[in-house]
Design a protein around this motif. Sequence first.
Motif, short mmCIF file in Angstrom:
data_model
loop_
_atom_site.label_atom_id
_atom_site.label_comp_id
_atom_site.label_asym_id
_atom_site.label_seq_id
_atom_site.Cartn_x
_atom_site.Cartn_y
_atom_site.Cartn_z
N HIS A 1 0.95 8.62 -4.18
CA HIS A 1 0.38 7.18 -4.02
C HIS A 1 0.40 6.39 -5.37
CE1 HIS A 1 -1.18 7.73 -0.02
NE2 HIS A 1 -1.22 8.88 -0.05
N GLN A 2 -0.25 6.93 -6.41
CA GLN A 2 -0.43 6.09 -7.48
C GLN A 2 -1.03 4.65 -7.30
OE1 GLN A 2 2.48 5.94 -10.63
NE2 GLN A 2 3.98 7.17 -9.11
N PHE A 3 -0.65 3.61 -7.73
CA PHE A 3 -1.36 2.26 -7.51
C PHE A 3 -0.82 1.56 -6.02
CE2 PHE A 3 -3.86 0.95 -11.47
CZ PHE A 3 -4.41 2.01 -11.49
N ILE B 1 2.77 0.28 -9.21
CA ILE B 1 2.29 -0.53 -8.17
C ILE B 1 3.09 -0.87 -7.07
CG2 ILE B 1 1.33 -2.85 -7.55
CD1 ILE B 1 -0.09 -2.91 -10.29
N PHE B 2 4.42 -1.36 -7.58
CA PHE B 2 5.43 -1.83 -6.34
C PHE B 2 6.35 -0.64 -6.29
CE2 PHE B 2 3.67 -5.65 -8.31
CZ PHE B 2 3.12 -6.15 -7.40
N PHE B 3 6.52 -0.31 -4.85
CA PHE B 3 7.45 0.61 -4.47
C PHE B 3 8.72 -0.06 -3.75
CE2 PHE B 3 3.77 2.79 -5.58
CZ PHE B 3 4.32 4.39 -5.78
N LEU B 4 10.08 -0.36 -4.22
CA LEU B 4 11.02 -0.96 -3.80
C LEU B 4 12.19 -0.23 -3.35
CD1 LEU B 4 10.83 -3.41 -6.79
CD2 LEU B 4 9.71 -3.78 -4.62
N ASP B 5 12.08 1.12 -3.38
CA ASP B 5 13.45 1.95 -3.09
C ASP B 5 13.15 2.43 -1.48
OD1 ASP B 5 14.19 1.66 -5.57
OD2 ASP B 5 13.09 3.31 -6.36
#
Length: 499
Positions: free
Chosen positions: A73-75, A226-230
């Motif tokens: 999860h992280q942020f 924070i941002f997951f783009l894959d």
Amino acid sequence: MAPSILLAFIVGYFTLLIFVAFLTSKKSSDNSAFFIANRNSKWYLVAFGMIGTALSGVTFISVPGQVGSLAGHQFEYFQFVLGNALGFIVVALVLLPLYYRLNLTSIYGYIEQRLGKVSYKTAAGIFLMSRTIGSAFRLYLVVIVLQKFIFDSYGVPFFATVLISLTLIWLYTYRGGLKTIIITDTLQTSFLVLSVLLTIYFICDSLDLGVVDAFETIKNSGYSKIFFLDDFAHNRFHVSKQLIGGMFVTIAMIGLDQDLMQKNLSCKNIGEAQKNMFTFTGIFVLINLFFLSVGALLYVYAQKNGIAIPTDAHGAVRTDFLFPEIALNHLSLIPAVVFMLGLTAATFATTDSALTALTTSFCVDFLGFDKKDDVNSAKSIRTRHYVHIAFSVLMFLTVILFNEVNNKAVVGAIFTVASYTYGPLLGLYAFGLLVKGRKLHENLVPVICLLSPAICYLLNLYSPSLLAGYVFDNELILVNGIITFLGLLCISKKIKYSI
């Protein structure tokens, strides 16, 4: 940490709340004060108090805990929070003006005026079910912590801990209702905000970190992405899914929910209500960032000190327990007390507000209090008390049931439930706001509102095979709303004019 010390602070905390409730309700405890606080609430008190209601013990424990979960999860939750912020803006600019223009006590009165009585009862019934389930999950979270770290030491059974908790909430809400909660939630949010800031300080102090060092530690911890783009299709953490899900979960769970909107409707006018909502949005985003930072620091602390993630009675890893484990068993007395007060404040601020909203919705939407000339009569007030007790009992039974069957992270469970139960509300309001010149076959509305969540459940279950590997997350609530909307279109017919 001795359980007796923690128990003493909690007793003192509730004594303070009951005293505040006595002061706020001694001059006025009628139904007008209970339902809408006589429409005389200060917007800045509402804005600050709503933080505690919106966050709850789920944010306090589960969000920091899942930062280091094996799922990675992280942020990523902050993406969802940014979606929440967009949703709050929509609520402030679209829904609040509508509610104020119609001078509503229950927001589902709009559905009655626009779509009819059956649709109205359906919407109110969805809220009663959804809020009962959601609030019971939140209460369950804090009760299992109280049970594990306090009441197990005294041999108090779980059901008694739940009963004590709900009795204390009932004692300080049954007379003043919303008028009391506006004040007590402000007090409880103060404890909540103070506790998260002090927790960061105490953990940083134990790790010998200054402000700059703490920031760098979080940044380099491996938990701060924070941002997951894959991989849009397969990754449920993808930023687009989280933003869309966060936005529409907020519109449904806040804007179409009697609980949070009831507080907004207690402001003097739409201008103050919107100031409240915009101020609340800014604080909400900032506080959630602090909670995620706490999570990263907790895992750094655990790694440094060889602390394993706790498990439950069945041996399953529970990241929910990491924060209480460190705060209560590895830090000093003051951090332990700060944690417990913050957790208690977060969860009970949510539960007391929910019980008041449930009571209000049932009295107004099903008993027709808003249509009575004697709404503040002794008989009506007595009826409200009975309803308040009934929902307290229902909450008690629901928490007991969760204790028997729950085996998943609470934060995931709440938003999964919300995706199914609040989706039809999105569809109903969208139909009312966007479709003109059509009349519903009302007897079929409850059927559509049941079919839509069922279809979404199956869609979620089989989406990897049906949709080329696509995995749903919180954006499922939008799909749920669209299916409901289309279903309502199918059972509607054209008319020459509309309301």
